[in-house]
Design an enzyme around this catalytic site. Structure first.
Site, short mmCIF file in Angstrom:
data_model
loop_
_atom_site.label_atom_id
_atom_site.label_comp_id
_atom_site.label_asym_id
_atom_site.label_seq_id
_atom_site.Cartn_x
_atom_site.Cartn_y
_atom_site.Cartn_z
N HIS A 135 -5.46 -5.82 1.19
CA HIS A 135 -5.53 -4.55 0.45
C HIS A 135 -4.21 -4.24 -0.25
CE1 HIS A 135 -6.57 -0.32 -0.34
NE2 HIS A 135 -5.38 -0.02 0.16
N HIS A 160 -4.48 2.47 -7.04
CA HIS A 160 -5.61 2.21 -6.16
C HIS A 160 -6.90 2.01 -6.96
CE1 HIS A 160 -3.16 3.02 -2.63
NE2 HIS A 160 -4.18 2.57 -1.91
N HIS A 215 -6.76 -1.53 -7.89
CA HIS A 215 -7.09 -2.32 -6.70
C HIS A 215 -8.60 -2.44 -6.56
CE1 HIS A 215 -8.83 -2.21 -2.64
NE2 HIS A 215 -7.95 -3.17 -2.38
N ASP A 242 0.84 -1.20 0.00
CA ASP A 242 0.00 0.00 0.00
C ASP A 242 0.87 1.25 0.00
OD1 ASP A 242 -2.46 1.35 0.07
OD2 ASP A 242 -2.57 1.32 2.25
#
Length: 370
Positions: free
Chosen positions: A276, A259, A262, A176
């Protein structure tokens, strides 16, 4: 009226980090209120109950315990908000991982003037410092970002708990955090308005860069410390990078394709067992491919990812033998209206996302050591 080109940086009011910091929770919370609801899942309660209860009692703070349901959904937010309102709480504390903390932040927003405390027990995401929450459907798919008017009043990170957790958590946090710099530089170059509400400051861009540098220097050491369940300077530095540097960097610089992709990956049930940061890491690879990143930059990303155990292929995030239609579904979700993928300095289509995932996967497999 906001001036065009206004630069902004936002952050939590206080950040506390160190081994045993959970024992200081009451001391800090007492400055915010006297009636607290603490939200944590059943497993987290088993190892923080004593320190949290004793610390708050010693500070004269009334405690109501709530057991987190496991996902940051609108249903869970409404449930916890109702419980907090019923007790007359003036502080909400989220303890555990990013979803529990996001839920606590959303409850604080729903109740208006209630103070919010983030107390992560893992260094797996940059959620604790931010003024937003990722809301999921009851089935676990990404639904939306929810933005709040303020950051948490306090972020408290006990690195003894971080070290105690399975090493996969801090490694996922590195995935992340690794995206922070790659996305920040794109947003700054494209003059995108960040989640803070303005353009990035030099300070926030420097923090994003420092996040990347810290991971490159200390990431492999921190992974080994986490595997041994010991607190070391490397683990402290990477915990700060994963939590504070990444949090300030993404929120005050911006998110981009990493992101967004993601979020697209969450539409496939085959990825739901992945964390995540693991899915974000595949988004970073696809973003680098979309940008046309030079080979040495791809190789730097691959070496780091492999050195700490982050996924670099589709098979490693549950998408072995993914067909074109499955990747296009990911691409369509990643390029939906309002997605952060649109912060790239060029238009990104679902086909481009599918191509980038395919090409990135092929490059990672072709360069893997036999």
């Amino acid at each position: 009226m906001k001036t065009i080109g206004t630069r902004m940086l936002i952050s939590p009011a206080k950040y506390v980090q160190g081994a045993g910091a959970m024992h200081e929770l009451g001391e800090h919370v007492a400055r915010l209120g006297e009636n607290v609801v603490v939200l944590a899942d059943k497993g987290v309660w088993e190892f923080v109950d004593a320190s949290v209860s004793e610390s708050l009692a010693a500070a004269g703070v009334r405690l109501t315990k709530e057991v987190f349901g496991g996902l940051c959904t609108q249903r869970e937010i409404d449930r916890v908000a109702a419980a907090a309102e019923e007790t007359g709480a003036d502080v909400i504390v989220g303890i555990g991982g990013g979803t529990a903390i996001d839920t606590a932040k959303a409850v604080g927003h729903a109740l208006g003037d209630i103070a919010v405390v983030s107390a992560p027990t893992v260094a797996s995401t940059d959620a604790p410092t931010s003024a937003l929450a990722v809301i999921y459907t009851d089935e676990g798919a990404f639904e939306r970002y929810s933005f709040f008017g303020r950051n948490p009043n306090l972020v408290l990170v006990d690195t003894a708990l971080v070290a105690r957790a399975p090493s996969r958590f801090i490694v996922s946090g590195m995935g992340d955090a690794l995206a922070t710099w790659y996305e920040a530089r794109v947003c700054v170059a494209a003059h995108r308005t960040a989640m803070a509400g303005g353009l990035a400051t030099e300070a926030s861009l420097s923090l994003a860069r420092l996040c990347w540098e810290t991971l490159m220097e200390y990431g492999p050491q921190a992974r080994l410390s986490a595997e041994a369940h010991v607190v070391t300077p490397a683990l402290e530095k990477v915990t700060e990078a994963n939590t504070l540097l990444s949090g300030l960097g993404f929120e005050s610089c911006g998110l981009a394709a990493a992101h967004g992709i993601h979020n697209g990956l969450t539409v496939s049930h085959r990825t739901h067992g992945m964390m995540h940061g693991e899915k974000v890491n595949m988004g970073t690879l696809a973003q680098l491919v979309l940008e046309g990143a030079p080979t040495d930059e791809l190789d730097t990303w691959l070496r780091f990812s492999r050195s700490v155990g982050l996924p670099t292929t589709l098979a490693e995030v549950g998408l072995a033998d993914a067909g074109r239609e499955e990747l296009l579904a990911v691409g369509r979700a990643a390029t939906a209206e309002g997605e952060t993928t649109h912060n790239m300095p060029f238009t990104v289509s679902a086909d481009m996302v599918a191509d980038a995932l395919t090409a990135g996967d092929a490059y990672a497999r072709a360069t893997a050591t036999p």
